[in-house]
Structure formats: C-alpha cells, structure tokens
Design a protein around this motif. Sequence first.
Motif, PDB file in Angstrom:
ATOM      1  N   ASP A  52       0.837  -1.194   0.000  1.00 52.21           N
ATOM      2  CA  ASP A  52       0.000   0.000   0.000  1.00 52.21           C
ATOM      3  C   ASP A  52       0.882   1.258   0.000  1.00 52.21           C
ATOM      4  O   ASP A  52       0.672   2.193   0.768  1.00 52.21           O
ATOM      5  N   PHE A  53       1.894   1.240  -0.857  1.00 52.37           N
ATOM      6  CA  PHE A  53       2.900   2.298  -0.909  1.00 52.37           C
ATOM      7  C   PHE A  53       2.986   2.803  -2.337  1.00 52.37           C
ATOM      8  O   PHE A  53       3.333   2.054  -3.249  1.00 52.37           O
ATOM      9  N   ASP A  54       2.647   4.057  -2.542  1.00 51.76           N
ATOM     10  CA  ASP A  54       2.713   4.648  -3.876  1.00 51.76           C
ATOM     11  C   ASP A  54       4.059   5.335  -4.022  1.00 51.76           C
ATOM     12  O   ASP A  54       4.357   6.293  -3.305  1.00 51.76           O
ATOM     13  N   TYR A  55       4.875   4.831  -4.924  1.00 51.98           N
ATOM     14  CA  TYR A  55       6.231   5.336  -5.064  1.00 51.98           C
ATOM     15  C   TYR A  55       6.531   5.692  -6.507  1.00 51.98           C
ATOM     16  O   TYR A  55       6.155   4.970  -7.417  1.00 51.98           O
ATOM     17  N   ARG A  56       7.237   6.794  -6.659  1.00 45.54           N
ATOM     18  CA  ARG A  56       7.709   7.214  -7.975  1.00 45.54           C
ATOM     19  C   ARG A  56       8.998   7.991  -7.787  1.00 45.54           C
ATOM     20  O   ARG A  56       9.073   8.896  -6.954  1.00 45.54           O
ATOM     21  N   ILE A  57      10.009   7.642  -8.547  1.00 46.84           N
ATOM     22  CA  ILE A  57      11.253   8.405  -8.502  1.00 46.84           C
ATOM     23  C   ILE A  57      10.995   9.740  -9.195  1.00 46.84           C
ATOM     24  O   ILE A  57      10.413   9.786 -10.277  1.00 46.84           O
ATOM     25  N   GLU A  58      11.370  10.822  -8.543  1.00 47.34           N
ATOM     26  CA  GLU A  58      11.007  12.143  -9.056  1.00 47.34           C
ATOM     27  C   GLU A  58      12.178  12.925  -9.643  1.00 47.34           C
ATOM     28  O   GLU A  58      12.017  14.092  -9.991  1.00 47.34           O
ATOM     29  N   CYS A  59      13.344  12.292  -9.799  1.00 47.56           N
ATOM     30  CA  CYS A  59      14.480  13.040 -10.348  1.00 47.56           C
ATOM     31  C   CYS A  59      14.225  13.459 -11.796  1.00 47.56           C
ATOM     32  O   CYS A  59      14.857  14.394 -12.282  1.00 47.56           O
ATOM     33  N   TYR A  60      13.297  12.788 -12.468  1.00 47.78           N
ATOM     34  CA  TYR A  60      12.963  13.146 -13.849  1.00 47.78           C
ATOM     35  C   TYR A  60      11.753  14.082 -13.922  1.00 47.78           C
ATOM     36  O   TYR A  60      11.319  14.456 -15.000  1.00 47.78           O
ATOM     37  N   THR A  61      11.225  14.440 -12.775  1.00 49.04           N
ATOM     38  CA  THR A  61      10.076  15.344 -12.687  1.00 49.04           C
ATOM     39  C   THR A  61      10.593  16.763 -12.474  1.00 49.04           C
ATOM     40  O   THR A  61      11.503  16.969 -11.658  1.00 49.04           O
ATOM     41  N   PRO A  62      10.054  17.751 -13.176  1.00 48.10           N
ATOM     42  CA  PRO A  62      10.491  19.136 -12.934  1.00 48.10           C
ATOM     43  C   PRO A  62      10.335  19.493 -11.449  1.00 48.10           C
ATOM     44  O   PRO A  62       9.343  19.107 -10.814  1.00 48.10           O
ATOM     45  N   GLU A  63      11.301  20.193 -10.909  1.00 43.34           N
ATOM     46  CA  GLU A  63      11.322  20.488  -9.473  1.00 43.34           C
ATOM     47  C   GLU A  63      10.002  21.031  -8.920  1.00 43.34           C
ATOM     48  O   GLU A  63       9.548  20.579  -7.869  1.00 43.34           O
ATOM     49  N   PRO A  64       9.344  21.969  -9.586  1.00 45.97           N
ATOM     50  CA  PRO A  64       8.092  22.493  -9.012  1.00 45.97           C
ATOM     51  C   PRO A  64       6.983  21.440  -8.892  1.00 45.97           C
ATOM     52  O   PRO A  64       6.046  21.620  -8.123  1.00 45.97           O
ATOM     53  N   LYS A  65       7.093  20.362  -9.646  1.00 45.91           N
ATOM     54  CA  LYS A  65       6.054  19.331  -9.615  1.00 45.91           C
ATOM     55  C   LYS A  65       6.388  18.163  -8.677  1.00 45.91           C
ATOM     56  O   LYS A  65       5.578  17.272  -8.505  1.00 45.91           O
ATOM     57  N   ARG A  66       7.577  18.172  -8.074  1.00 48.24           N
ATOM     58  CA  ARG A  66       7.960  17.085  -7.167  1.00 48.24           C
ATOM     59  C   ARG A  66       7.176  17.187  -5.869  1.00 48.24           C
ATOM     60  O   ARG A  66       7.006  18.269  -5.314  1.00 48.24           O
ATOM     61  N   ARG A  67       6.769  16.030  -5.382  1.00 45.62           N
ATOM     62  CA  ARG A  67       6.059  15.985  -4.108  1.00 45.62           C
ATOM     63  C   ARG A  67       7.009  15.666  -2.952  1.00 45.62           C
ATOM     64  O   ARG A  67       6.906  16.224  -1.871  1.00 45.62           O
ATOM     65  N   TRP A  68       7.940  14.724  -3.188  1.00 48.85           N
ATOM     66  CA  TRP A  68       8.782  14.213  -2.107  1.00 48.85           C
ATOM     67  C   TRP A  68      10.230  14.675  -2.197  1.00 48.85           C
ATOM     68  O   TRP A  68      10.891  14.783  -1.181  1.00 48.85           O
TER      69      TRP A  68
END
Length: 151
Positions: A52-68
């Motif tokens: 029950d863990f939602d995980y996504r690596i965010e290094c490829y996500t633009p900084e303003p859109k990163r959650r974690w």
Amino acid sequence: MRGWESPAYVHPDNAAVLERARRNALRATHTTLLSPFDPIVWDRARARTLFDFDYRIECYTPEPKRRWGYFVLPILRRGRLVGRLDAKAHRSDGVFEVKALYLEPDEPVTAELAADVAAAIQACAAWHGTPRVTLRKCDPRAFGAALRKAL
C-alpha cells in the motif's frame, strides 16, 4: 498472495525461507533505506498491492512538480514501507544531509521507530563516507524530534 496474478521468482537457495514465509513463520527484523531501483519498489503496481505504498522516482520530474524530492529513498522497516526520505551525500564535507523525511500517514511515532530509522540512516551515511548526519525537514514534526535524539 490473494489477488496477485503476476509471477514471482525465488532463487532455489531461498526455498527454505520461502516455505517459512508461506507458513507465516518469517519475521522481518531489519530496517534499511531502499534504492529507487530496488525490486520492492521499482514495480509500482506491486509496491501498491503488497505494501500500500505509492512510489515514484522524481528526479525526472520538474522540481516544481515534485512531491517528495529529487532522489527519494523508501524506508523499509521490519517488512513494511513506513516512509521515504530525500537525502544527499556531501562527500567532500563528510555530511549526509536528510533534506526531508516523510512517514506514511498511518505510521505511529515511537522511540523504537526513531531508533530503527536512525540506525538505517547512519548505516547509509557510513556507506557513503559521510559520517555526520543532518536532518532538515521531517513530517510529522514529532518524529523529527525523536529522530534527532536517536541520531
């Protein structure tokens, strides 16, 4: 596992461990920080189904859109994914910076949890050659106080 249709594989050397798990006789005791590429979390559907863990690596996500954060490490504690942290190893300064740590919403804040997570952070920091640990942000804040004390 009920509802899980995808195949899973176990190395023959681990057959006895698998049998203990089937009998519910296997107890997880270890706490560690996982790489974003660890098999536990790289299959997002499996991580959601099993933990029950939602995980996504965010290094490829633009900084303003990163959650974690940029390179978030899931925290595995005694067989459960209890949180995640965004860290950076500053090797030239010998500092392991925990930019932010987030516990899962239903995770109770205890001294035992803080001790386990502190030990996992210290082990990761030592592996990176960065023995000094700094903790910037923690959610919930009460866990930050307990974690700082344990570090």
